[in-house]
Every structure is written in C-alpha cells, then in structure tokens.
Design a protein around this motif. Structure first.
Motif, mmCIF file in Angstrom:
data_model
loop_
_atom_site.group_PDB
_atom_site.id
_atom_site.type_symbol
_atom_site.label_atom_id
_atom_site.label_comp_id
_atom_site.label_asym_id
_atom_site.label_seq_id
_atom_site.Cartn_x
_atom_site.Cartn_y
_atom_site.Cartn_z
ATOM 1 N N ILE A 152 -7.479 -39.846 -19.542
ATOM 2 C CA ILE A 152 -8.639 -39.041 -19.950
ATOM 3 C C ILE A 152 -9.171 -39.523 -21.295
ATOM 4 O O ILE A 152 -10.378 -39.672 -21.497
ATOM 5 C CB ILE A 152 -8.266 -37.547 -20.007
ATOM 6 C CG1 ILE A 152 -7.888 -37.039 -18.611
ATOM 7 C CG2 ILE A 152 -9.409 -36.733 -20.582
ATOM 8 C CD1 ILE A 152 -7.366 -35.623 -18.582
ATOM 9 N N ILE A 187 -19.447 -27.985 -26.010
ATOM 10 C CA ILE A 187 -20.097 -27.523 -24.768
ATOM 11 C C ILE A 187 -20.716 -28.697 -24.024
ATOM 12 O O ILE A 187 -20.635 -28.804 -22.789
ATOM 13 C CB ILE A 187 -21.147 -26.443 -25.096
ATOM 14 C CG1 ILE A 187 -20.488 -25.181 -25.640
ATOM 15 C CG2 ILE A 187 -21.979 -26.111 -23.866
ATOM 16 C CD1 ILE A 187 -21.468 -24.144 -26.153
ATOM 17 N N LEU A 192 -18.060 -30.601 -22.265
ATOM 18 C CA LEU A 192 -17.613 -29.879 -21.075
ATOM 19 C C LEU A 192 -18.620 -30.020 -19.934
ATOM 20 O O LEU A 192 -18.238 -30.227 -18.770
ATOM 21 C CB LEU A 192 -17.405 -28.407 -21.438
ATOM 22 C CG LEU A 192 -16.892 -27.500 -20.312
ATOM 23 C CD1 LEU A 192 -15.518 -27.959 -19.865
ATOM 24 C CD2 LEU A 192 -16.862 -26.045 -20.757
ATOM 25 N N LEU A 193 -19.905 -29.917 -20.260
ATOM 26 C CA LEU A 193 -20.936 -30.044 -19.224
ATOM 27 C C LEU A 193 -20.891 -31.404 -18.546
ATOM 28 O O LEU A 193 -21.015 -31.523 -17.318
ATOM 29 C CB LEU A 193 -22.318 -29.812 -19.840
ATOM 30 C CG LEU A 193 -22.683 -28.381 -20.239
ATOM 31 C CD1 LEU A 193 -24.021 -28.364 -20.984
ATOM 32 C CD2 LEU A 193 -22.748 -27.478 -19.002
ATOM 33 N N TYR A 196 -18.365 -33.740 -18.561
ATOM 34 C CA TYR A 196 -17.089 -34.251 -18.036
ATOM 35 C C TYR A 196 -16.375 -33.291 -17.096
ATOM 36 O O TYR A 196 -15.317 -33.632 -16.563
ATOM 37 C CB TYR A 196 -16.161 -34.623 -19.195
ATOM 38 C CG TYR A 196 -16.529 -35.943 -19.823
ATOM 39 C CD1 TYR A 196 -15.980 -37.135 -19.359
ATOM 40 C CD2 TYR A 196 -17.432 -35.996 -20.871
ATOM 41 C CE1 TYR A 196 -16.315 -38.349 -19.932
ATOM 42 C CE2 TYR A 196 -17.774 -37.210 -21.460
ATOM 43 C CZ TYR A 196 -17.216 -38.379 -20.981
ATOM 44 O OH TYR A 196 -17.560 -39.580 -21.548
ATOM 45 N N LYS A 197 -16.917 -32.086 -16.897
ATOM 46 C CA LYS A 197 -16.242 -31.178 -15.957
ATOM 47 C C LYS A 197 -16.405 -31.651 -14.517
ATOM 48 O O LYS A 197 -15.626 -31.277 -13.636
ATOM 49 C CB LYS A 197 -16.793 -29.760 -16.108
ATOM 50 C CG LYS A 197 -18.207 -29.569 -15.594
ATOM 51 C CD LYS A 197 -18.652 -28.136 -15.699
ATOM 52 C CE LYS A 197 -20.074 -27.948 -15.153
ATOM 53 N NZ LYS A 197 -20.513 -26.538 -15.231
ATOM 54 N N THR A 198 -17.428 -32.470 -14.256
ATOM 55 C CA THR A 198 -17.645 -33.047 -12.927
ATOM 56 C C THR A 198 -17.172 -34.486 -12.938
ATOM 57 O O THR A 198 -17.587 -35.277 -13.801
ATOM 58 C CB THR A 198 -19.135 -33.000 -12.542
ATOM 59 O OG1 THR A 198 -19.600 -31.648 -12.631
ATOM 60 C CG2 THR A 198 -19.364 -33.524 -11.141
ATOM 61 N N ALA A 199 -16.275 -34.819 -12.015
ATOM 62 C CA ALA A 199 -15.710 -36.176 -12.001
ATOM 63 C C ALA A 199 -16.793 -37.230 -11.750
ATOM 64 O O ALA A 199 -16.856 -38.252 -12.424
ATOM 65 C CB ALA A 199 -14.621 -36.273 -10.936
ATOM 66 N N GLY A 257 -20.745 -37.253 -11.582
ATOM 67 C CA GLY A 257 -21.969 -36.464 -11.736
ATOM 68 C C GLY A 257 -23.202 -37.126 -11.182
ATOM 69 O O GLY A 257 -24.190 -36.448 -10.859
ATOM 70 N N TYR A 268 -25.056 -33.142 -10.696
ATOM 71 C CA TYR A 268 -24.802 -32.051 -11.641
ATOM 72 C C TYR A 268 -25.591 -30.806 -11.216
ATOM 73 O O TYR A 268 -26.557 -30.898 -10.441
ATOM 74 C CB TYR A 268 -25.212 -32.450 -13.057
ATOM 75 C CG TYR A 268 -24.245 -33.383 -13.743
ATOM 76 C CD1 TYR A 268 -23.036 -32.929 -14.232
ATOM 77 C CD2 TYR A 268 -24.572 -34.724 -13.938
ATOM 78 C CE1 TYR A 268 -22.151 -33.771 -14.881
ATOM 79 C CE2 TYR A 268 -23.703 -35.590 -14.588
ATOM 80 C CZ TYR A 268 -22.491 -35.111 -15.047
ATOM 81 O OH TYR A 268 -21.620 -35.951 -15.688
ATOM 82 N N SER A 286 -27.014 -34.391 -21.049
ATOM 83 C CA SER A 286 -27.300 -33.020 -20.632
ATOM 84 C C SER A 286 -28.511 -32.511 -21.406
ATOM 85 O O SER A 286 -29.019 -33.196 -22.302
ATOM 86 C CB SER A 286 -26.088 -32.130 -20.906
ATOM 87 O OG SER A 286 -25.977 -31.896 -22.302
ATOM 88 N N ARG A 289 -22.812 -39.822 -21.481
ATOM 89 C CA ARG A 289 -21.701 -40.315 -20.671
ATOM 90 C C ARG A 289 -22.179 -41.492 -19.823
ATOM 91 O O ARG A 289 -23.210 -41.418 -19.176
ATOM 92 C CB ARG A 289 -21.152 -39.215 -19.772
ATOM 93 C CG ARG A 289 -20.001 -39.677 -18.889
ATOM 94 C CD ARG A 289 -19.495 -38.579 -17.976
ATOM 95 N NE ARG A 289 -18.435 -39.064 -17.110
ATOM 96 C CZ ARG A 289 -17.815 -38.334 -16.180
ATOM 97 N NH1 ARG A 289 -18.166 -37.049 -16.010
ATOM 98 N NH2 ARG A 289 -16.849 -38.851 -15.433
#
Length: 448
Positions: free
Chosen positions: A4, A55, A58-59, A61-64, A66, A93, A151, A158
């Motif tokens: 990670i 935040i 998190l937005l 990287y919470k989806t492997a 996107g 996303y 985002s 990313r």
C-alpha cells in the motif's frame, strides 16, 4: 502494508492546489508571529487543509480500480497521412473526476506534449480522438497509457498505468490510395485535380451495341443493327484492357532529398501505389520494379485481387540506398521481365543535365521497346529563391545560381522529348495527381 505504501509512493502526485494551501498556511503562521490577535486561525486553517487532504486520499484510494482506459488504433498507419487514433476512458468512481491522460506515442513523432484533459461524471464513458502523421515507413512502438485522476477536492492526483505496448507498422499511403479509388468509382476525380481526357477517335476494344442518344458519334452507327431494330443503333467502345503498367522506382541517393518531412522516395512510393491501384481499376495489369546499384523487388504485371497487397508489402520495406543507379542492370531486367510493349513509369530525380546524360543511353534503349515516362522533381526551395527579388550582390549571385538550376530542369525535359521519351517535371506535393493525369491521357490517346 508495504504494498500500500509503495502504491502511494509511486502513483501519488501533489497538485498545485495542495501547494497553494500549504503556502497559505505558511503565510498565516508568519503573520500570526507579528499579529498576535490572529490567535488560532493559522492552526485551524492547517488542520482543515490536512483533513481535506485525508478525505481526498480516501476518495481516490478507497476504490481499487477507479478508471479504465484503452487505446483505439488501426492495425496499420498510413505514411504522410493524418491517421485517426483514440483513447477510450471510463469512470468507475461514484463522483465527478478530472483526468489528465498521457499516451506514450512512438519516439519517431518527437512529441513530448501529448496530454489530454477531460472531466467525467460517474459511470461516464468517453472516446478522446487525436491524429498522428508519420513521415517514415517502418514499425512504430506505442507505450503505456497513463491516467492522472483528481477528485472534486483536487489536492492530490492518483496515477493509473495501463500497459498497452503495441507495435504498429507504417505502410505507404494506403489512405490516399483509397481516396483516389473512391473518387474514381464515384466519377469525382475532377474534384481533386484529375482532368477529363477527350478521346481521340476510339479504341478497337468493342463493348456493345446500344441505342443512339444525342451526343453519340454518328460515325459509330451500326447500320445493320439499325436496319434490324428500326432505330438508330451505335457501336460502343471502351478503353483497351489488360495493358501492362510498370512503376520503376529509383532508390539511389538522388531520392534521399527531403520535402515537408518525407523523402522523394516516399513521394514516389505513394504515387506508385495510387497509380497501380488506378491501373487495376481500369482493368490494366500493374507491376513494380525497384532499383539502385542493384535490383530490389520485381513484381510481374498482373491484375489479380492479391496484386495490390503484393505491391503494398514490397513498398513497405523499401529504403533509400546511397549509391548511383545501375542503369545497365535496370535495362537488362526490363528486357528480361517485360515481354510485351508496356507503359514504364520511371520515378527518379535529376538535378543537372550531366546527371541525365549518364543515364540517357539506357533510357533510349528502354524507349525503343516500351512507352517510357520519366518522372522527376522540381527543387521547390530553389524555385522560391529564383522568384525572390535580389537586394544586394550576394542576393543576385544566389538568384542567378537558383535560376540556372531551374533552367537545367527544363533542359532535361527538352532533352528527353528530343528522343521521344515522355517526362513529368513536378513538385513533390503534385506528383500523384500529375502522374495519374498523364496515365489517363496516354490511355485516352491509345499510345501504349
């Protein structure tokens, strides 16, 4: 955990908005040092910025996975033409994203700014189109597609890497060939400069007997058919078919000269491809010979459906060589390969009259057995120099030399005409149109 952290380290990028927020915090802390009344405002701004960044992390990287991206490219590219390519991208996303896309195009294009920006809504799909114009034949290697996602907060970006390494061959200008083919089928060749040729008499190739209509040549009236039908009937003739048309391409150093990114050899190859295709559409037989200090490829004239693919594959691999053309070997090859009177279109280049005189004895021998058409090029840069007004002694000298070289080109045309050899002196960009015009004129005048 290491995986990670490594993922964050490799694919996490800080944006201008992040640095702007960080700069604001530094300025506020400096001001608070001089103005104590600011109190805890700098700390509040700092912790707010830090919270927004977390935040944002998190937005993103919470989806492997996107986003998804893929390059849309043809199986092969057309030399000297604008080829359409595209990048398909899809947003997985649940919020709007801003993307920046880098397509790693081949180094031959020498472009470092292939960057596309776009905005995608949730689950939206887009196809971003762009064009590439290659100027050399060969294999072009495309690399990966890299997508940078932000985002709505926009503090970090990313990166997604999509491995799509592929090798695309660049063939001679088959897009130009198709354009002329479609124009010929729809009788719109005049739209791109192809002249309509008036027929001198008619050929001996009988086609059919048909009803007379206004404008038909009254000399072609078939009186026997007229007597039987009770209406005027005329004989209809068509162009003679199955005539042999050979494109002979000189690959020597004389064809290495560049013009608008392409060498003269590439212009000759593109024109040969179009001429061969037009000849096949006219139901003639097309053949090909390439030559430098030795004979390259030899494709006997034919009109089978596979003939154009043979010619295309051969022309794809041809390269300029650096020695003079062996005209004696070319003459013996033509005598050995071409068994009947044919149209021989010789693509070459002469910069001076002595250059022609070295080859003239062999050209005269070829012209004894075949209809020889020599195609060579104007030096457009020298032509521009000769047309510019001279303002000093050096300018007069340059203008005089340029005019001399331009005059030598005209002398070459006269010298070839004196021995019954047809010629075309053309600029590279008009090569294809002028060559097809002369071929259609030769067909209309039945000179083969």
């Amino acid at each position: 955990m290491k995986k990670i952290v490594g993922l964050l380290y490799k694919n996490l990028f800080l944006t201008n908005r992040f640095f702007a927020g960080l700069t604001l915090c530094v300025v506020l802390f400096l001001l608070a040092f001089f103005f104590p009344w600011m109190g805890i405002i700098p700390e509040l701004v700092f912790w707010t910025l830090l919270t927004l960044i977390l935040i944002d992390l998190l937005l993103l990287y919470k989806t492997a996975k996107g986003v998804f991206a893929k390059r849309h490219a043809p199986e092969r590219l057309s030399n000297s033409d604008e080829n359409d390519l595209g990048i398909y991208i899809e947003n997985w996303y649940s919020f709007n994203i801003n993307v920046g896309i880098i397509d790693e195009i081949p180094f031959q294009f020498q472009k470092r700014d292939v960057w596309f920006k776009s905005t995608l809504k949730p689950r939206e799909r887009k196809l971003i189109n762009y064009v590439l114009r290659p100027t050399k034949r060969g294999e072009y290697e495309f690399g990966n597609i890299r997508v940078y996602v932000k985002s709505p907060l926009g503090f970090i970006s990313r990166r997604y890497n999509f491995e799509q390494t592929e090798m695309l061959p660049v063939y001679p200008s088959f897009l130009q060939m198709r354009k002329y083919e479609l124009m010929a089928i729809s009788n719109r060749l005049t739209d791109i400069g192809i002249k309509k040729m008036r027929r001198i008499g008619h050929s001996l190739e009988f086609e059919q007997v048909k009803n007379y209509v206004a404008g038909d040549d009254y000399r072609t009236i078939n009186w026997k058919a007229t007597a039987r039908q009770g209406n005027l009937m005329v004989n209809s003739y068509t162009d003679e078919k199955s005539q042999h048309v050979y494109c002979v391409i000189d690959k020597s150093r004389a064809m290495k000269m560049p013009f608008e990114g392409l060498s003269l050899l590439d212009y000759a190859i593109n024109a040969s491809l179009v001429l061969s295709n037009v000849a096949l559409l006219k139901e003639d037989k097309a053949g090909l010979i390439t030559v430098a200090e030795k004979i390259g490829a030899v494709i006997p004239a034919d009109r089978r459906p596979t003939q154009m693919n043979k010619i295309l594959e051969v022309l794809y691999r041809e390269k300029t060589r650096y020695l003079e053309t062996n005209m004696e070997l070319l003459y013996s090859t033509i005598r050995g390969v071409i068994k009947q009177r044919s149209l021989v279109v010789f693509f070459t280049n002469y910069e001076s009259l002595p250059a022609l005189e070295r080859q003239l004895p062999f050209l005269k021998r070829i012209a004894r057995f075949h209809l020889l058409l020599v195609v060579f090029f104007e030096n457009t840069e020298l032509k521009k120099l000769s047309e510019q007004p001279a303002t000093d002694v050096e300018g007069i000298y340059i203008k005089t030399i340029a005019e001399k070289f331009a005059y030598d080109k005209k002398l070459i045309v006269k010298e070839l005409t004196k021995y019954g050899i047809q010629s075309i002196l053309t600029s590279p960009q008009n090569l294809t149109i002028n060559t097809i015009n002369r071929y259609l004129e030769i067909k209309a005048r039945q000179k083969i």
